[in-house]
Design a protein around this motif. Structure first.
Motif, PDB file in Angstrom:
ATOM      1  N   LEU A 153       0.880  -1.174   0.000  1.00 50.06           N
ATOM      2  CA  LEU A 153       0.000   0.000   0.000  1.00 50.06           C
ATOM      3  C   LEU A 153       0.913   1.218   0.000  1.00 50.06           C
ATOM      4  N   GLU A 154       1.078   1.846  -1.146  1.00 48.16           N
ATOM      5  CA  GLU A 154       2.127   2.848  -1.291  1.00 48.16           C
ATOM      6  C   GLU A 154       1.627   4.285  -1.311  1.00 48.16           C
ATOM      7  N   ASP A 155       0.341   4.509  -1.552  1.00 47.52           N
ATOM      8  CA  ASP A 155      -0.165   5.876  -1.660  1.00 47.52           C
ATOM      9  C   ASP A 155      -0.544   6.401  -0.283  1.00 47.52           C
ATOM     10  N   ARG A 156       0.458   6.896   0.438  1.00 45.13           N
ATOM     11  CA  ARG A 156       0.221   7.346   1.810  1.00 45.13           C
ATOM     12  C   ARG A 156      -0.662   8.586   1.870  1.00 45.13           C
ATOM     13  N   ILE A 208       1.490   7.997   9.374  1.00 46.90           N
ATOM     14  CA  ILE A 208       1.394   6.618   8.889  1.00 46.90           C
ATOM     15  C   ILE A 208       2.756   5.956   9.031  1.00 46.90           C
ATOM     16  N   GLY A 209       2.761   4.736   9.554  1.00 48.38           N
ATOM     17  CA  GLY A 209       3.997   4.011   9.815  1.00 48.38           C
ATOM     18  C   GLY A 209       4.273   3.962  11.302  1.00 48.38           C
ATOM     19  N   TYR A 255       7.256  -1.025  10.695  1.00 49.88           N
ATOM     20  CA  TYR A 255       6.067  -1.480   9.973  1.00 49.88           C
ATOM     21  C   TYR A 255       5.581  -0.434   8.977  1.00 49.88           C
ATOM     22  N   HIS A 256       5.201  -0.916   7.787  1.00 51.37           N
ATOM     23  CA  HIS A 256       4.682  -0.072   6.718  1.00 51.37           C
ATOM     24  C   HIS A 256       3.395  -0.682   6.171  1.00 51.37           C
ATOM     25  N   THR A 273      -8.926   3.542  -2.517  1.00 48.59           N
ATOM     26  CA  THR A 273      -7.701   3.514  -1.712  1.00 48.59           C
ATOM     27  C   THR A 273      -7.425   2.131  -1.156  1.00 48.59           C
ATOM     28  N   PHE A 274      -8.501   1.408  -0.817  1.00 44.17           N
ATOM     29  CA  PHE A 274      -8.391   0.063  -0.228  1.00 44.17           C
ATOM     30  C   PHE A 274      -9.159  -0.920  -1.118  1.00 44.17           C
ATOM     31  N   PRO A 275      -8.585  -1.330  -2.248  1.00 45.22           N
ATOM     32  CA  PRO A 275      -9.356  -2.028  -3.280  1.00 45.22           C
ATOM     33  C   PRO A 275      -9.535  -3.528  -3.089  1.00 45.22           C
TER      34      PRO A 275
END
Length: 297
Positions: free
Chosen positions: A131-134, A148-149, A153-154, A188-190
């Protein structure tokens, strides 16, 4: 048709806390649509239907429904069903057939209306996607991008049978003030049911190691007080960063505090030569009520 049911509070020792669960007994005569309608009628995060097992030596088969969908696996229904079956059958282990596979749960009775159940995950968690689009995540959760983060953890998507978008946040204060923005949620959360598990480490809290919140509009859940399937997915991310090559790590996770329904979930992971070989979930459950569904025309 009349069907007996039990109401439980799961992931807690205290009545009127934890995550609520309805357990419908001897549900073999129900059709799929009837089970879904009953789950919608209870309108709890999940309803479990106990059925005769397909294999005689197993204790029961179960079906698990949210108000909107059926799930192949879920943690708090597994704990709750295991406590009910352990109490009813007076055994210390139950074998439950779920759609994901066979689950063996160890049961320890507390009293005639409560107990604790622990089980190994029927499917170990796997990483599905990053999930890269913070910026989008921050907008959807009503927090700042730099919140975020958490430590190592990411954000990422994991599944141990049900997919969850795992989003670590900086600390418990950020977790407490999450405010959902549903406009871009599905984009965002597909994955899966668009379920999001937001978590953080809690080094300043004596009774637990982690805290989390879970939101799943795709399952018909605004917020869930205690989500074992999400904790099971989180084991995958925890395992990636666990500072052991071979050995076991145990965690205690709190969830539901922001809702006034505090849950305590125990998490266990074991690695061998840096490979995850075991994940476990556990918790207490207590029966708080019982009744009968009257489905006669």
């Amino acid at each position: 048709m009349k069907l007996n049911y039990l109401l439980l509070d799961v992931f807690t020792r205290e009545r009127l806390k934890g995550n609520q669960l309805a357990v419908v007994c001897k549900a073999d005569g129900l059709l799929d649509g009837e089970m879904q309608a009953i789950a919608r009628e209870f309108n709890l995060s999940e309803t479990v239907f106990l059925l005769k097992p397909h294999v005689e030596r197993n204790t029961a088969a179960v079906r698990i429904f949210t108000p909107e969908v059926e799930l192949p696996f879920a943690g708090h229904p597994t704990v709750g069903a295991s406590v009910v079956l352990g109490l009813q059958n007076k055994v210390t282990a139950v074998r439950i057939e779920e759609k994901i596979g066979l689950i063996t749960a160890l049961f320890e009775k507390t009293d005639k209306r409560s107990g604790e159940a622990r089980f190994a995950l029927p499917r170990l968690p796997t990483r599905i996607a990053p999930l890269e689009d913070r910026a989008a995540i921050a907008l959807a959760l009503g927090i700042e991008r730099d919140e975020i983060g958490c430590g190592v953890y990411h954000p990422a998507v994991y599944s141990a049978g049900v997919e969850f978008h795992l989003v670590p946040v900086r600390d418990a204060s950020v977790l407490a003030r999450v405010a959902l923005n549903m406009g871009q949620w599905a984009h965002t959360f597909p994955h899966g049911h668009h379920s999001v598990y937001i978590f953080t480490e809690t080094p300043n809290e004596a009774d637990n190691d982690l805290a989390a919140r879970m939101f799943s509009p795709g399952m018909g859940l605004a917020e869930d007080p205690g989500t074992g399937a999400a904790a099971a997915a989180l084991i995958g991310l925890l395992s990636e960063h666990a500072d052991i090559g071979t050995g076991q790590v145990d965690y205690v996770l709190r969830q539901g505090h922001e809702m006034g329904r505090p849950c305590r979930i125990t998490i266990q992971l074991r690695k061998d030569n840096d490979v995850l070989i075991h994940g476990g979930i556990g918790g207490h459950a207590v029966i708080v009520g019982e009744g009968a569904l009257d489905l006669e025309a």
